[in-house]
Motif scaffolding. Sequence first.
Motif, PDB file in Angstrom:
ATOM      1  N   LEU A 215     109.095 105.226 -23.776  1.00  0.00           N
ATOM      2  CA  LEU A 215     108.485 106.484 -23.956  1.00  0.00           C
ATOM      3  C   LEU A 215     110.211 107.501 -23.422  1.00  0.00           C
ATOM      4  O   LEU A 215     109.659 108.647 -23.824  1.00  0.00           O
ATOM      5  CB  LEU A 215     107.866 106.664 -22.699  1.00  0.00           C
ATOM      6  N   GLY A 216     111.068 107.385 -23.038  1.00  0.00           N
ATOM      7  CA  GLY A 216     112.116 107.691 -23.135  1.00  0.00           C
ATOM      8  C   GLY A 216     112.184 108.473 -22.094  1.00  0.00           C
ATOM      9  O   GLY A 216     112.235 109.933 -21.635  1.00  0.00           O
TER      10      GLY A 216
ATOM     11  N   SER B 139     113.816  92.561  -8.671  1.00  0.00           N
ATOM     12  CA  SER B 139     115.153  93.736  -7.669  1.00  0.00           C
ATOM     13  C   SER B 139     116.351  93.086  -8.898  1.00  0.00           C
ATOM     14  O   SER B 139     116.991  94.933  -9.233  1.00  0.00           O
ATOM     15  CB  SER B 139     115.647  93.575  -6.012  1.00  0.00           C
ATOM     16  N   GLU B 140     116.953  92.267  -9.743  1.00  0.00           N
ATOM     17  CA  GLU B 140     117.946  91.691 -10.353  1.00  0.00           C
ATOM     18  C   GLU B 140     117.433  92.976 -11.677  1.00  0.00           C
ATOM     19  O   GLU B 140     118.698  93.486 -12.150  1.00  0.00           O
ATOM     20  CB  GLU B 140     117.998  90.652 -10.815  1.00  0.00           C
ATOM     21  N   LEU B 141     116.771  92.919 -12.145  1.00  0.00           N
ATOM     22  CA  LEU B 141     116.473  93.801 -13.552  1.00  0.00           C
ATOM     23  C   LEU B 141     116.525  95.143 -13.318  1.00  0.00           C
ATOM     24  O   LEU B 141     116.920  96.013 -13.848  1.00  0.00           O
ATOM     25  CB  LEU B 141     115.278  93.407 -14.112  1.00  0.00           C
ATOM     26  N   ALA B 142     115.814  95.808 -11.794  1.00  0.00           N
ATOM     27  CA  ALA B 142     116.053  96.727 -11.752  1.00  0.00           C
ATOM     28  C   ALA B 142     117.295  97.639 -11.571  1.00  0.00           C
ATOM     29  O   ALA B 142     118.272  98.798 -12.068  1.00  0.00           O
ATOM     30  CB  ALA B 142     115.397  96.607 -10.669  1.00  0.00           C
ATOM     31  N   GLU B 143     118.216  96.719 -11.047  1.00  0.00           N
ATOM     32  CA  GLU B 143     119.668  97.405 -10.938  1.00  0.00           C
ATOM     33  C   GLU B 143     120.481  97.149 -12.049  1.00  0.00           C
ATOM     34  O   GLU B 143     121.410  98.045 -11.307  1.00  0.00           O
ATOM     35  CB  GLU B 143     120.216  96.095  -9.282  1.00  0.00           C
TER      36      GLU B 143
ATOM     37  N   HIS C 280     120.282 103.187 -17.228  1.00  0.00           N
ATOM     38  CA  HIS C 280     118.575 103.673 -17.492  1.00  0.00           C
ATOM     39  C   HIS C 280     116.962 104.382 -16.763  1.00  0.00           C
ATOM     40  O   HIS C 280     116.724 105.177 -16.910  1.00  0.00           O
ATOM     41  CB  HIS C 280     118.035 102.400 -18.751  1.00  0.00           C
ATOM     42  N   LEU C 281     117.550 104.197 -15.601  1.00  0.00           N
ATOM     43  CA  LEU C 281     116.384 104.579 -14.495  1.00  0.00           C
ATOM     44  C   LEU C 281     117.008 104.967 -12.872  1.00  0.00           C
ATOM     45  O   LEU C 281     118.312 104.437 -12.627  1.00  0.00           O
ATOM     46  CB  LEU C 281     115.633 103.505 -14.820  1.00  0.00           C
TER      47      LEU C 281
ATOM     48  N   PRO D  52     118.056 113.881 -13.845  1.00  0.00           N
ATOM     49  CA  PRO D  52     117.223 113.159 -15.166  1.00  0.00           C
ATOM     50  C   PRO D  52     118.251 113.483 -15.966  1.00  0.00           C
ATOM     51  O   PRO D  52     118.128 112.344 -17.185  1.00  0.00           O
ATOM     52  CB  PRO D  52     115.703 113.942 -15.595  1.00  0.00           C
ATOM     53  N   GLU D  53     118.670 113.978 -16.225  1.00  0.00           N
ATOM     54  CA  GLU D  53     119.528 115.029 -17.647  1.00  0.00           C
ATOM     55  C   GLU D  53     120.756 113.657 -17.640  1.00  0.00           C
ATOM     56  O   GLU D  53     121.555 113.549 -18.756  1.00  0.00           O
ATOM     57  CB  GLU D  53     120.199 116.288 -17.664  1.00  0.00           C
ATOM     58  N   SER D  54     120.524 112.811 -16.421  1.00  0.00           N
ATOM     59  CA  SER D  54     122.038 111.845 -16.459  1.00  0.00           C
ATOM     60  C   SER D  54     122.040 110.982 -16.750  1.00  0.00           C
ATOM     61  O   SER D  54     122.770 109.404 -16.653  1.00  0.00           O
ATOM     62  CB  SER D  54     122.780 111.911 -14.924  1.00  0.00           C
ATOM     63  N   LEU D  55     120.545 110.331 -17.203  1.00  0.00           N
ATOM     64  CA  LEU D  55     119.303 108.988 -17.646  1.00  0.00           C
ATOM     65  C   LEU D  55     120.507 108.265 -19.172  1.00  0.00           C
ATOM     66  O   LEU D  55     120.531 109.743 -20.556  1.00  0.00           O
ATOM     67  CB  LEU D  55     118.765 108.764 -17.450  1.00  0.00           C
TER      68      LEU D  55
END
Length: 178
Positions: free
Chosen positions: A104-105, A122-126, A133-134, A151-154
């Motif tokens: 959804l961006g 946690s591996e996926l999130a890291e 991306h997040l 948020p602009e840096s994502l």
Amino acid sequence: MDGAENGEHSRKMVFVTVGTTCFDALVKAVDSQQVREQLSRKGYTDLLIQMGRGSYMPSKVSGEDEPLTVDYFTFSPSIADYLKSASLIISHAGSGSIFETLCLGKPLIVVVNEELMDNHQSELAEELAERKHLFYARPQTLHQTIQDMSPESLIPYSPGNPMPVVRLMNKFLGFPTD
């Protein structure tokens, strides 16, 4: 009427989801004064918490004198509309919630449940945080992540195209490749 419409347009909702699990540590974190103050400082006006199977009941806050309106619910047949209308999503580290939000961006903070054993989430999130991306947090660092986030840096997430693999498999199996 114009004033009401302008007021509506200036609303910025934060949607928190724990999925179908119990993740009281995340719900307690977003219910803390530190996190609510940081969200308010960043211009967010509404906090909606999907608390799943948890037993911790966050405080509901509403009123014109409150900088951040807080509400919660346990489950919904679909959270798609909440995700679409949110300005920021704070989520558990479930891959479904992560990728639905990224597609959804929307700006996303993923909070890892450290109580889960062998936590592959946690591996996926890291990894996705390293790729910008997040944002990635733990319940005890959430307020700091919100304070520091930009948020602009994502970098927008672009899902991969599965068609080259599908065509290759079809060719290997002798199916048409069109």
